[in-house]
Scaffold this motif. Structure first.
Motif, short mmCIF file in Angstrom:
data_model
loop_
_atom_site.label_atom_id
_atom_site.label_comp_id
_atom_site.label_asym_id
_atom_site.label_seq_id
_atom_site.Cartn_x
_atom_site.Cartn_y
_atom_site.Cartn_z
N ALA A 284 -58.76 -44.42 -40.76
CA ALA A 284 -59.57 -45.20 -39.81
C ALA A 284 -58.80 -46.40 -39.28
O ALA A 284 -59.00 -46.82 -38.13
CB ALA A 284 -60.86 -45.66 -40.48
N ILE A 285 -57.91 -46.96 -40.10
CA ILE A 285 -57.09 -48.09 -39.66
C ILE A 285 -55.88 -47.59 -38.89
O ILE A 285 -55.55 -48.11 -37.81
CB ILE A 285 -56.63 -48.92 -40.89
CG1 ILE A 285 -57.85 -49.55 -41.58
CG2 ILE A 285 -55.63 -50.00 -40.47
CD1 ILE A 285 -57.51 -50.25 -42.88
N MET A 286 -55.23 -46.56 -39.39
CA MET A 286 -54.01 -46.05 -38.77
C MET A 286 -54.25 -45.53 -37.36
O MET A 286 -53.35 -45.58 -36.51
CB MET A 286 -53.42 -44.94 -39.65
CG MET A 286 -52.94 -45.38 -41.02
SD MET A 286 -51.48 -46.45 -40.95
CE MET A 286 -50.22 -45.27 -40.48
N ASP A 287 -55.44 -45.02 -37.08
CA ASP A 287 -55.73 -44.45 -35.76
C ASP A 287 -56.20 -45.48 -34.74
O ASP A 287 -56.60 -45.12 -33.64
CB ASP A 287 -56.78 -43.34 -35.88
CG ASP A 287 -56.16 -41.99 -36.23
OD1 ASP A 287 -54.94 -41.83 -36.03
OD2 ASP A 287 -56.89 -41.11 -36.71
N ALA A 288 -56.15 -46.77 -35.09
CA ALA A 288 -56.67 -47.80 -34.18
C ALA A 288 -55.80 -47.97 -32.94
O ALA A 288 -56.30 -48.27 -31.86
CB ALA A 288 -56.79 -49.13 -34.92
N ALA A 289 -54.49 -47.78 -33.09
CA ALA A 289 -53.59 -47.96 -31.93
C ALA A 289 -53.77 -46.83 -30.93
O ALA A 289 -54.02 -45.68 -31.31
CB ALA A 289 -52.14 -48.03 -32.40
N GLU A 290 -53.62 -47.14 -29.66
CA GLU A 290 -53.75 -46.14 -28.61
C GLU A 290 -52.56 -45.18 -28.60
O GLU A 290 -51.45 -45.57 -29.00
CB GLU A 290 -53.84 -46.82 -27.23
CG GLU A 290 -55.11 -47.64 -27.02
CD GLU A 290 -56.35 -46.77 -26.96
OE1 GLU A 290 -56.25 -45.64 -26.44
OE2 GLU A 290 -57.40 -47.22 -27.45
N PRO A 291 -52.76 -43.92 -28.16
CA PRO A 291 -51.62 -43.00 -28.03
C PRO A 291 -50.52 -43.62 -27.16
O PRO A 291 -50.79 -44.14 -26.08
CB PRO A 291 -52.24 -41.78 -27.35
CG PRO A 291 -53.68 -41.81 -27.77
CD PRO A 291 -54.04 -43.27 -27.82
N GLY A 292 -49.29 -43.57 -27.67
CA GLY A 292 -48.17 -44.19 -26.98
C GLY A 292 -47.90 -45.61 -27.43
O GLY A 292 -46.84 -46.18 -27.14
N GLY A 293 -48.84 -46.19 -28.18
CA GLY A 293 -48.66 -47.56 -28.65
C GLY A 293 -47.76 -47.68 -29.86
O GLY A 293 -47.32 -48.77 -30.19
N LEU A 294 -47.50 -46.57 -30.51
CA LEU A 294 -46.65 -46.55 -31.69
C LEU A 294 -45.54 -45.51 -31.50
O LEU A 294 -45.68 -44.59 -30.70
CB LEU A 294 -47.45 -46.19 -32.95
CG LEU A 294 -48.63 -47.10 -33.31
CD1 LEU A 294 -49.38 -46.53 -34.50
CD2 LEU A 294 -48.16 -48.53 -33.61
N GLY A 295 -44.48 -45.66 -32.26
CA GLY A 295 -43.40 -44.68 -32.21
C GLY A 295 -42.06 -45.32 -31.96
O GLY A 295 -41.88 -46.53 -32.11
N GLY A 296 -41.08 -44.51 -31.59
CA GLY A 296 -39.73 -44.99 -31.33
C GLY A 296 -38.84 -43.81 -31.05
O GLY A 296 -39.09 -42.69 -31.53
N THR A 297 -37.78 -44.03 -30.31
CA THR A 297 -36.91 -42.93 -29.92
C THR A 297 -36.36 -42.17 -31.12
O THR A 297 -36.34 -40.95 -31.14
CB THR A 297 -35.73 -43.47 -29.08
OG1 THR A 297 -36.26 -44.15 -27.93
CG2 THR A 297 -34.83 -42.34 -28.62
#
Length: 425
Positions: A284-297
């Motif tokens: 429930a916490i981990m999914d708070a960020a919008e798609p594309g808001g997390l990650g890295g090349t």
């Protein structure tokens, strides 16, 4: 033959001085818990690349997994063309992490990325910005991670931080003037004087401080933090970058406590020497960020994911959690014997969980007065005599041991013998 001195001269001309070195020797090859420099000299490795090599240098299963992956592909970027090893690793981490409820994970590259993304996720989940950390804590060298780190020299000196919003609480160390009650009361002071609890997104803490000197957070502190977080809707983040993956005798150091965090930051020994980190947490916490808001090349690189899956296999097949406790007992017995020997420098008794062991070098026997100069001399003598050894601590007088969990008893004893010779007064 290339000389260490020649390479160091070239390094000084080509590489920034802000990158320090524990030893002046350049690695040529390594295997398990041994390393050879470019001049052919052999060393027992009690550093493990700063807790990165719990499964040792070049474990055969890790090497095979990476080679097999090389034959498939080296990079696609998970956000462009995802791959199964990322998903499988997330599944296995979710199954292992001591966190309640359904879990999800994100894979990254460095420990600092993990701590910064954990805060980013907590802020997205709570809609708040404030962060509470602890003095002596280490959370990375990037801009925000260094702000969370509770030590000025060398991580913040000469760097003006443009990132406010972090408050530090004194960390309660056994034998110090700061108690658990003091630390918890200080958080109350912060809520009254600096930021309302309703604006705090996260509290971040290392279960055992790494750079801060291998001091364990007392169980009553963890209980108090869990209570404060529950009462105020704050996310509790456990920074297990150094403590994770068997170093403390359990897969995660939080397993030593009777409370659970909301998020866990991992890195270092996760991938057996390849750069990989992550955040594991309540879905429930981990999914708070919008798609594309997390990650890295390069986040969750396929070579590193393959290595990490092999690392988890090694832990199961070689029972490395039990081995961590065996090595830890061996280290403790020797260090406590050193502490009682009058012909050696005055040192404290051993402390730490599992094979995450340290001791302090002191000015006088029976005192707590730190001797940073003698500590530096010990680590210098160590590498001169064939032992790679690291110091740490807020007063620079702690010797820490991070020997690979795959090291044999003979190698551990050899390293301890060299260490003893370097402690001769």
């Amino acid at each position: 033959m290339t000389l260490n001195s020649e390479l160091m001269s070239r390094r000084q001309a080509a590489v920034v001085r802000g990158v320090g070195h524990a030893t002046p020797v350049f690695a040529d090859r390594a295997l398990n818990s041994e390393l050879w420099d470019v001049e052919g000299r052999r060393y027992v490795d009690f550093a493990g690349g700063i807790a990165v090599l719990n499964t040792g240098h070049r474990h055969p299963l890790v090497i095979k997994a990476v080679r097999d992956q090389l034959d498939r592909f080296t990079h696609t970027c998970f956000q462009v063309a995802p791959y199964d090893s990322y998903v499988e690793l997330a599944e296995r981490l979710n199954a292992l992490a001591p966190i309640s409820g359904p879990l999800k994970s994100i894979l990254l590259t460095t420990g600092a990325e993990a701590t910064e993304n954990a805060v980013k996720i907590a802020r997205a989940a709570t809609g708040r910005s404030g962060v509470i950390a602890f003095t002596g804590g280490f959370h990375g060298r990037t801009a925000f991670a260094s702000v969370m780190t509770g030590k000025v020299v060398p991580y913040k000196k000469g760097v003006v931080s443009p990132l406010p919003g972090v408050w530090h609480v004194p960390f309660p160390i056994s034998g110090s003037e700061v108690t658990v009650d003091d630390a918890l009361r200080y958080i109350g002071f912060i809520f009254k004087a600096d930021i309302d609890a309703s604006q705090v997104a996260a509290i971040i803490i290392e279960p055992v401080q790494g750079e801060g000197g291998f001091h364990q957070a007392p169980p009553e502190l963890m209980r108090g933090l869990r209570r404060i977080c529950d009462e105020n809707g704050i996310v509790l983040i456990a920074d297990e970058v150094q403590t994770g993956f068997g170093r403390t005798g359990k897969m995660f150091a939080m397993e030593h406590y009777d409370v659970k965090p909301d998020l866990i930051c991992v890195a270092k020994s996760l991938a057996g020497g390849l750069p990989l980190s992550g955040v594991i947490g309540r879905a429930a916490i981990m999914d708070a960020a919008e798609p594309g808001g997390l990650g890295g090349t390069y986040a969750g690189h396929p070579l590193a994911c393959a290595a990490a899956l092999a690392v988890l296999d090694v832990f199961e097949q070689e029972n490395l959690l039990a081995r961590a406790n065996e090595i830890g007992a061996r280290l403790r017995d020797a260090i406590d014997r050193f502490a009682q020997a009058n012909h050696l420098l005055p040192i404290s008794r051993a402390r730490g969980l599992g094979a995450m062991i340290a001791f302090d070098v002191l000015k006088q026997r029976g005192s707590n007065e730190p001797d940073a100069e003698a500590t530096s001399q010990v680590t210098r003598l160590a590498h001169q005599n064939g032992l790679i050894l690291l110091s740490c601590g807020t007063t620079a007088n702690t010797i820490r041991i991070l020997v690979p969990l795959t090291a044999s008893d003979d190698i551990v004893d050899e390293g301890l013998s060299i260490l003893e010779s370097c402690l001769v007064a």
